[in-house]
Design an enzyme around this catalytic site. Sequence first.
Site, PDB file in Angstrom:
ATOM      1  N   HIS A 123       7.846  -9.775 -13.674  1.00 26.46           N
ATOM      2  CA  HIS A 123       7.668  -8.427 -14.221  1.00 26.46           C
ATOM      3  C   HIS A 123       7.452  -7.382 -13.137  1.00 26.46           C
ATOM      4  O   HIS A 123       7.256  -6.206 -13.456  1.00 26.46           O
ATOM      5  CB  HIS A 123       6.477  -8.395 -15.193  1.00 26.46           C
ATOM      6  CG  HIS A 123       6.728  -9.131 -16.462  1.00 26.46           C
ATOM      7  ND1 HIS A 123       5.716  -9.494 -17.336  1.00 26.46           N
ATOM      8  CD2 HIS A 123       7.880  -9.595 -17.022  1.00 26.46           C
ATOM      9  CE1 HIS A 123       6.232 -10.142 -18.362  1.00 26.46           C
ATOM     10  NE2 HIS A 123       7.537 -10.221 -18.190  1.00 26.46           N
ATOM     11  N   CYS A 156      13.317  13.764  -3.586  1.00 25.30           N
ATOM     12  CA  CYS A 156      14.565  14.336  -4.093  1.00 25.30           C
ATOM     13  C   CYS A 156      14.342  15.178  -5.342  1.00 25.30           C
ATOM     14  O   CYS A 156      15.279  15.822  -5.838  1.00 25.30           O
ATOM     15  CB  CYS A 156      15.580  13.238  -4.378  1.00 25.30           C
ATOM     16  SG  CYS A 156      15.290  12.332  -5.928  1.00 25.30           S
ATOM     17  N   THR A 196      -1.493 -18.261 -20.162  1.00 26.71           N
ATOM     18  CA  THR A 196      -0.484 -17.526 -20.927  1.00 26.71           C
ATOM     19  C   THR A 196      -0.362 -18.113 -22.324  1.00 26.71           C
ATOM     20  O   THR A 196      -0.484 -19.335 -22.504  1.00 26.71           O
ATOM     21  CB  THR A 196       0.899 -17.552 -20.242  1.00 26.71           C
ATOM     22  OG1 THR A 196       1.859 -16.912 -21.086  1.00 26.71           O
ATOM     23  CG2 THR A 196       1.355 -18.966 -19.937  1.00 26.71           C
TER      24      THR A 196
END
Length: 253
Positions: A123, A156, A196
């Site tokens: 991720h 930018c 998890t």
Amino acid sequence: MSALPGALRERLAEVRTVGAITGAGVSAESGIQTYRGRGGLYDDPDEGDRVVEALTGTTLLRDPDRTWRAVAGLARQSLHARPNPGHAALVEIERRAERFVLLTQNVDGLHQAAGSREVIDIHGHVRDTVCIACGARGALSPEALAAVEAAPRCACGGIVRPDVVLFGEMLPVAKVERMRRAFADAPPDLVLVAGTTALFPYIQGPVLIARRAGRLTVEVSPEPTVLSEVVDFSLRGTAGAILPLVADALPQR
């Protein structure tokens, strides 16, 4: 858990190659809130839904300031987080293994901070940035990230985004390919899953591949998950308590 089952210790003594898979639960002992499970963000469904919505690719394009405020809020929770014994144990497991790879869902960088080298951070890393307009890459310090109130701007003039996979976005192709090579082309002797809930197919896949290949599969979790009836051994407890036991049971190199 003060000791591993004897049958597991016997099998760990034969392990030479290891593939580890980790989620937010490994970082919970470092003070970082999980998403699912007891004490996780989804314990408050309304708040969880708001945060998830803010952390989607759609919201980033529509309201990047909102996405960045959500990122900053999570960053403030973990501003002073440090690696815990679970992270340290994975470093030791890597040291003992002839071949090792660590696939993590976490974006906090604590595995790398602890010293893990072969990491697939599927991720990304929450402090890394990329300009949507020109593609310029950069990074924010933990303090700068926690203080963000609006989307940063590139030199930018373009909007800078966090270089992580947001909800609803595709996983990066290069990292998926590396994951495939590590877990599917040559399944490790041990696939070790920790912290998890394993709800996503790309987390379940390496375990299922390992099982079909006759490899050892071990889960470490305080609560049952979708993998608990699949793996060879499902160990109840925290990563910080159990992973050091796993590391100690592996053969020295």
